[in-house]
Scaffold this active site. Structure first.
Site, PDB file in Angstrom:
ATOM      1  N   ASN A  94      23.363  -3.155   7.358  1.00 41.10           N
ATOM      2  CA  ASN A  94      22.409  -4.249   7.313  1.00 41.10           C
ATOM      3  C   ASN A  94      22.148  -4.779   5.913  1.00 41.10           C
ATOM      4  O   ASN A  94      21.902  -5.968   5.715  1.00 41.10           O
ATOM      5  CB  ASN A  94      21.094  -3.800   7.963  1.00 41.10           C
ATOM      6  CG  ASN A  94      20.403  -4.934   8.670  1.00 41.10           C
ATOM      7  OD1 ASN A  94      21.051  -5.801   9.240  1.00 41.10           O
ATOM      8  ND2 ASN A  94      19.086  -4.955   8.615  1.00 41.10           N
TER       9      ASN A  94
ATOM     10  N   ARG B  20      17.766  -6.237  14.005  1.00 40.10           N
ATOM     11  CA  ARG B  20      17.941  -5.778  12.634  1.00 40.10           C
ATOM     12  C   ARG B  20      17.219  -6.726  11.685  1.00 40.10           C
ATOM     13  O   ARG B  20      17.387  -7.947  11.773  1.00 40.10           O
ATOM     14  CB  ARG B  20      19.422  -5.712  12.282  1.00 40.10           C
ATOM     15  CG  ARG B  20      20.201  -4.719  13.138  1.00 40.10           C
ATOM     16  CD  ARG B  20      21.670  -4.783  12.820  1.00 40.10           C
ATOM     17  NE  ARG B  20      22.450  -3.930  13.706  1.00 40.10           N
ATOM     18  CZ  ARG B  20      22.740  -2.654  13.462  1.00 40.10           C
ATOM     19  NH1 ARG B  20      22.305  -2.091  12.352  1.00 40.10           N
ATOM     20  NH2 ARG B  20      23.461  -1.944  14.310  1.00 40.10           N
TER      21      ARG B  20
ATOM     22  N   LYS C 292      31.754   4.234   8.578  1.00 40.23           N
ATOM     23  CA  LYS C 292      30.493   4.969   8.472  1.00 40.23           C
ATOM     24  C   LYS C 292      30.587   6.363   9.088  1.00 40.23           C
ATOM     25  O   LYS C 292      29.573   7.038   9.246  1.00 40.23           O
ATOM     26  CB  LYS C 292      29.374   4.183   9.163  1.00 40.23           C
ATOM     27  CG  LYS C 292      29.113   2.811   8.566  1.00 40.23           C
ATOM     28  CD  LYS C 292      27.951   2.167   9.300  1.00 40.23           C
ATOM     29  CE  LYS C 292      27.736   0.745   8.853  1.00 40.23           C
ATOM     30  NZ  LYS C 292      26.583   0.126   9.548  1.00 40.23           N
TER      31      LYS C 292
ATOM     32  N   PRO D 159      22.416   4.557   5.127  1.00 45.32           N
ATOM     33  CA  PRO D 159      23.846   4.833   4.935  1.00 45.32           C
ATOM     34  C   PRO D 159      24.734   3.669   5.372  1.00 45.32           C
ATOM     35  O   PRO D 159      24.641   3.181   6.492  1.00 45.32           O
ATOM     36  CB  PRO D 159      24.086   6.062   5.813  1.00 45.32           C
ATOM     37  CG  PRO D 159      22.732   6.687   5.982  1.00 45.32           C
ATOM     38  CD  PRO D 159      21.775   5.539   6.011  1.00 45.32           C
ATOM     39  N   GLU D 160      25.575   3.209   4.464  1.00 46.13           N
ATOM     40  CA  GLU D 160      26.609   2.238   4.767  1.00 46.13           C
ATOM     41  C   GLU D 160      27.909   2.785   4.197  1.00 46.13           C
ATOM     42  O   GLU D 160      27.978   3.947   3.789  1.00 46.13           O
ATOM     43  CB  GLU D 160      26.224   0.863   4.213  1.00 46.13           C
ATOM     44  CG  GLU D 160      24.912   0.357   4.810  1.00 46.13           C
ATOM     45  CD  GLU D 160      24.602  -1.111   4.549  1.00 46.13           C
ATOM     46  OE1 GLU D 160      25.542  -1.890   4.273  1.00 46.13           O
ATOM     47  OE2 GLU D 160      23.412  -1.478   4.612  1.00 46.13           O
TER      48      GLU D 160
END
Length: 280
Positions: A165, A250, A51, A2-3
């Site tokens: 990311n 990340r 978000k 999810p972004e």
């Protein structure tokens, strides 16, 4: 993952299914809110903020949720079988006479007074998909710490809200800089273009089921998830390394030929084909 775009889609699904309707079911499966009962209240709507998701109910109450890496809100008709995951992963259920919204693996779930929502989201920078979007402010936020690595600055929701990311890696490729380049070393013309580019990329994807940054029919992304395949522009092998402060590493992808700037330390690099580790 999810972004900002997928959270925007989740907000729209929740809003379309529940807004203006009276709740007939309310079930919150976290200890702090296990006794909360919203049945009989009307859902006013759901809005995204970066978000974060804010679902508002009559009486001045807001449900604040965040999906993090694995969370999801699923919408089902009354006769449908729930299939978003095992029952023990359900954290919330809010339903009307004909729809149920089921929250799976929600990492953040809390109630707030609607007039106090800023306690949860007031720290966020301009929302790339929100009415408060302000590219000048976003650029100033990014440049406020010129020594910070570009990838880390893009992920900091206090600078601009909505980038995760995937978009971090893609935006660094599109701007032609490695994620490890200090923000202050980014040429001024490219820095000035970055906020607008980020907004256009998320805007273009907010209605799509699959993210696409390339404009190519058979290739969705330029670098993310593509190591060690060849770069779509120059043919150089895409590389993968960890980026972070040691507490939240990340997986980060880049093309060493198309992107200028520092590369990660050898200890941060990963073997080609290795899978990203979960991160929040």
């Amino acid at each position: 993952m999810p972004e900002g775009d997928t959270v925007w889609q989740a907000a729209r699904r929740l809003h379309d299914a529940l807004a203006g309707r009276v709740l007939t079911r309310s079930d919150f499966r976290v200890p702090r809110y296990a006794t909360v009962d919203l049945t009989g209240r009307t859902v006013l709507g759901t809005v995204p903020r970066g978000k974060h998701l804010l679902t508002r109910f009559e009486g001045g109450l807001t449900l604040h949720t965040h999906l993090r890496m694995e969370g999801a809100w699923k919408i089902y008709r009354s006769e449908e079988r729930w299939k978003g995951g095992p029952v023990h992963q359900i954290r919330a259920v809010i339903g009307t006479a004909d729809r149920s919204a089921v929250g799976y693996r929600l990492q953040v779930l809390e109630f707030l007074r609607t007039d106090e929502e800023e306690q949860a989201v007031g720290h966020l920078g301009p929302d790339l998909l929100g009415p408060d979007w302000n590219p000048e402010r976003a650029l100033a936020n990014l440049l406020a710490d010129p020594a910070r690595q570009l990838g880390e600055a893009l992920l900091d929701q206090r600078n601009l809200a909505g980038i995760g990311n995937v978009y971090k890696s893609e935006l660094c490729f599109l701007i032609g800089a490695t994620p490890w380049l200090p923000v202050g070393a980014l040429p001024a013309d490219r820095a000035a273009k970055l906020p607008g580019l980020a907004q256009r990329v998320l805007e273009a994807n907010r209605e799509r089921p699959v993210r696409r940054t390339t404009g190519l029919r058979d290739q969705d992304l330029f670098v993310y998830g593509r190591a060690p395949r060849p770069c779509l522009r120059c043919g150089t092998a895409i590389r993968l390394a960890d980026q972070g402060d040691g507490s939240r590493e990340r997986p980060t992808y880049w093309c060493p030929a198309c992107q200028t700037g520092p590369a990660p330390a050898p200890g941060r690099r990963r073997a080609p084909g290795s899978r990203p580790r979960p991160n929040y």
